[in-house]
Design a protein around this motif. Structure first.
Motif, PDB file in Angstrom:
ATOM      1  N   LYS A 196     -20.104 -55.422   0.243  1.00 51.75           N
ATOM      2  CA  LYS A 196     -19.874 -54.067   1.402  1.00 51.75           C
ATOM      3  C   LYS A 196     -18.744 -52.502   0.466  1.00 51.75           C
ATOM      4  CE  LYS A 196     -15.880 -52.082   4.988  1.00 51.75           C
ATOM      5  NZ  LYS A 196     -14.687 -52.790   5.690  1.00 51.75           N
ATOM      6  N   THR A 197     -17.723 -53.609  -0.576  1.00 49.09           N
ATOM      7  CA  THR A 197     -17.159 -52.721  -1.408  1.00 49.09           C
ATOM      8  C   THR A 197     -17.413 -53.240  -2.877  1.00 49.09           C
ATOM      9  OG1 THR A 197     -14.881 -53.159  -1.284  1.00 49.09           O
ATOM     10  CG2 THR A 197     -15.733 -51.635  -0.231  1.00 49.09           C
ATOM     11  N   THR A 216     -15.176 -52.554  -7.229  1.00 50.34           N
ATOM     12  CA  THR A 216     -14.473 -51.780  -7.536  1.00 50.34           C
ATOM     13  C   THR A 216     -14.512 -52.102  -9.441  1.00 50.34           C
ATOM     14  OG1 THR A 216     -12.964 -51.811  -5.629  1.00 50.34           O
ATOM     15  CG2 THR A 216     -11.539 -51.033  -7.352  1.00 50.34           C
ATOM     16  N   GLU A 228     -18.454 -57.793   3.688  1.00 48.92           N
ATOM     17  CA  GLU A 228     -17.487 -57.795   5.008  1.00 48.92           C
ATOM     18  C   GLU A 228     -17.746 -58.841   5.798  1.00 48.92           C
ATOM     19  OE1 GLU A 228     -17.930 -55.475   7.013  1.00 48.92           O
ATOM     20  OE2 GLU A 228     -19.057 -53.493   6.708  1.00 48.92           O
ATOM     21  N   SER A 231     -17.601 -46.314 -10.050  1.00 50.90           N
ATOM     22  CA  SER A 231     -15.548 -46.448  -9.994  1.00 50.90           C
ATOM     23  C   SER A 231     -15.130 -46.560 -11.058  1.00 50.90           C
ATOM     24  CB  SER A 231     -16.079 -48.276  -9.590  1.00 50.90           C
ATOM     25  OG  SER A 231     -13.998 -48.837  -9.396  1.00 50.90           O
ATOM     26  N   ASN A 273     -17.581 -47.447  -1.841  1.00 49.94           N
ATOM     27  CA  ASN A 273     -19.085 -48.097  -0.385  1.00 49.94           C
ATOM     28  C   ASN A 273     -19.943 -48.840  -1.686  1.00 49.94           C
ATOM     29  OD1 ASN A 273     -17.013 -48.921   1.291  1.00 49.94           O
ATOM     30  ND2 ASN A 273     -17.244 -46.779   1.958  1.00 49.94           N
ATOM     31  N   VAL A 294     -24.173 -48.243  -0.537  1.00 52.19           N
ATOM     32  CA  VAL A 294     -24.666 -47.708   0.478  1.00 52.19           C
ATOM     33  C   VAL A 294     -26.039 -48.137   0.468  1.00 52.19           C
ATOM     34  CG1 VAL A 294     -25.202 -46.056   2.704  1.00 52.19           C
ATOM     35  CG2 VAL A 294     -23.073 -46.437   1.193  1.00 52.19           C
TER      36      VAL A 294
END
Length: 360
Positions: A205-206, A208, A231, A348, A357, A359
């Motif tokens: 999902k993300t 970093t 998720e 990031s 995020n 996508v």
């Protein structure tokens, strides 16, 4: 694999071309037909130094390889900044594309390559070798066992090596106009692929970036890392670089089991590859050890992993050639997901380690 071999051309005499040309000689269903460089002298020297058969056509340009009527597929080991131009050119000549990693500087560039391959009906695959090793398939069997491994919880991956002073000054991987992704595109690609592999290629999902990214004076990444979150709560981390002693570790943690290997990119030995797997481990009496101990596994092979990669690529090409099949979407999809995460890590880093995020 039955039938006539698939005839390959190689454009560029990079060091990795030596390894892949050897793989083509070892793979039963492939043969090298042409090698090209921007210098005919360099191409001739490559042919002699690597013992290429006299039947291999040697050219002083990339275009001549693409125009060679015997060539059905082309391996492209050029600097990443040149991938769009030449991978698209290969596809437009109706020849199949085996592209060295990282596939592109960003996913938009990769999409141009993949669109060219799809519209011209040719197969695409990137040059990530370790995923084709029989060990990788064996490990996936264990990770897919709900009793022995359970649910995936976390992954950690490290790939780094220490370039000497000449490498860090002159290699294409530290030049912003050639391979601008630096360590992230070189060693980080493998780490990200290993994390996605363990997650059955489900995107996080993300993403970093971790603090501490190190750049050279030209602004190219020499070491970096990132964390990822899914998720459902799964997590992963990686570190990659060109400044520490050689490491190629992956650890995959499940609710019931743990898989670990220390040589995931290039096995310690060409014809055997080890890993350890522990299931439902705990402490022995008085915490004097483990019970049960992790099991040690060694997968023996007849071919090096790069030859297995070539064989898999040939299998897909022959399906198109002999059966009229459409190009297989598995490997292009995996390449694109890897590139998406690369892009997220880079974004990031550029934004001071903000979460990004992912996508699709």
């Amino acid at each position: 694999m039955e039938g006539n071999p698939i005839h390959f051309g190689i454009i560029g005499c990079a060091e990795i071309s030596r390894k892949v040309s050897r793989a083509m000689s070892l793979a039963p269903s492939a043969t090298l037909s042409a090698i090209g460089s921007r210098s005919i002298d360099k191409a001739k020297r490559f042919a002699v130094e690597n013992g290429l058969p006299e039947a291999v056509n040697v050219y002083g340009s990339y275009e001549e390889v693409l125009d060679d009527p015997t060539v059905e597929a082309v391996y492209v080991p050029l600097p990443t900044s040149m991938h769009v131009q030449w991978a698209v050119a290969v596809a437009e000549r109706k020849k199949h594309v085996l592209l060295e990693k990282p596939t592109a500087l960003n996913v938009a560039d990769l999409d141009r390559i993949l669109e060219a391959c799809e519209s011209n009906g040719v197969q695409f695959m990137d040059g990530t070798m370790w995923v084709h090793h029989p060990r990788t398939h064996k490990m996936k069997e264990l990770l897919s066992d709900p009793n022995r491994f359970g649910e995936l919880r976390s992954v950690h991956s490290d790939f780094a090596y220490c370039g000497d002073a000449q490498f860090l000054e002159n290699d294409i991987r530290v030049k912003p106009d050639l391979d601008g992704l630096g360590a992230l595109g070189d060693t980080g690609w493998y780490c990200i692929r290993s994390i996605l592999w363990a997650n059955d290629y489900e995107l996080p999902k993300t993403v970093t970036a971790l603090q501490g990214t190190y750049f050279n004076k030209a602004g190219v990444i020499l070491s970096c890392g990132a964390s990822m979150v899914w998720e459902d709560g799964k997590v992963a981390t990686f570190h990659c670089g060109l400044r520490i002693n050689l490491v190629m570790d992956v650890t995959v943690h499940g609710s019931n089991g743990t898989l670990h290997l220390n040589d995931f990119v290039i096995p310690f030995k060409e014809t055997s590859a080890p890993f350890t797997f522990g299931t439902k481990n705990g402490w022995a009496e008085l915490s004097l050890g483990w019970r049960p101990l992790p099991s040690e596994h060694v997968v023996e092979t007849d071919l090096p992993q790069e030859a297995y990669m070539v064989e898999e690529f040939v299998r897909l090409v022959k399906s198109i050639k002999d059966s009229g099949s459409k190009p297989d979407s598995k490997w292009p999809t995996i390449s694109r997901k890897t590139q998406l995460v690369i892009d997220a890590v880079k974004a990031s880093i550029d934004k001071g380690c903000e979460p990004i995020n992912v996508v699709s």
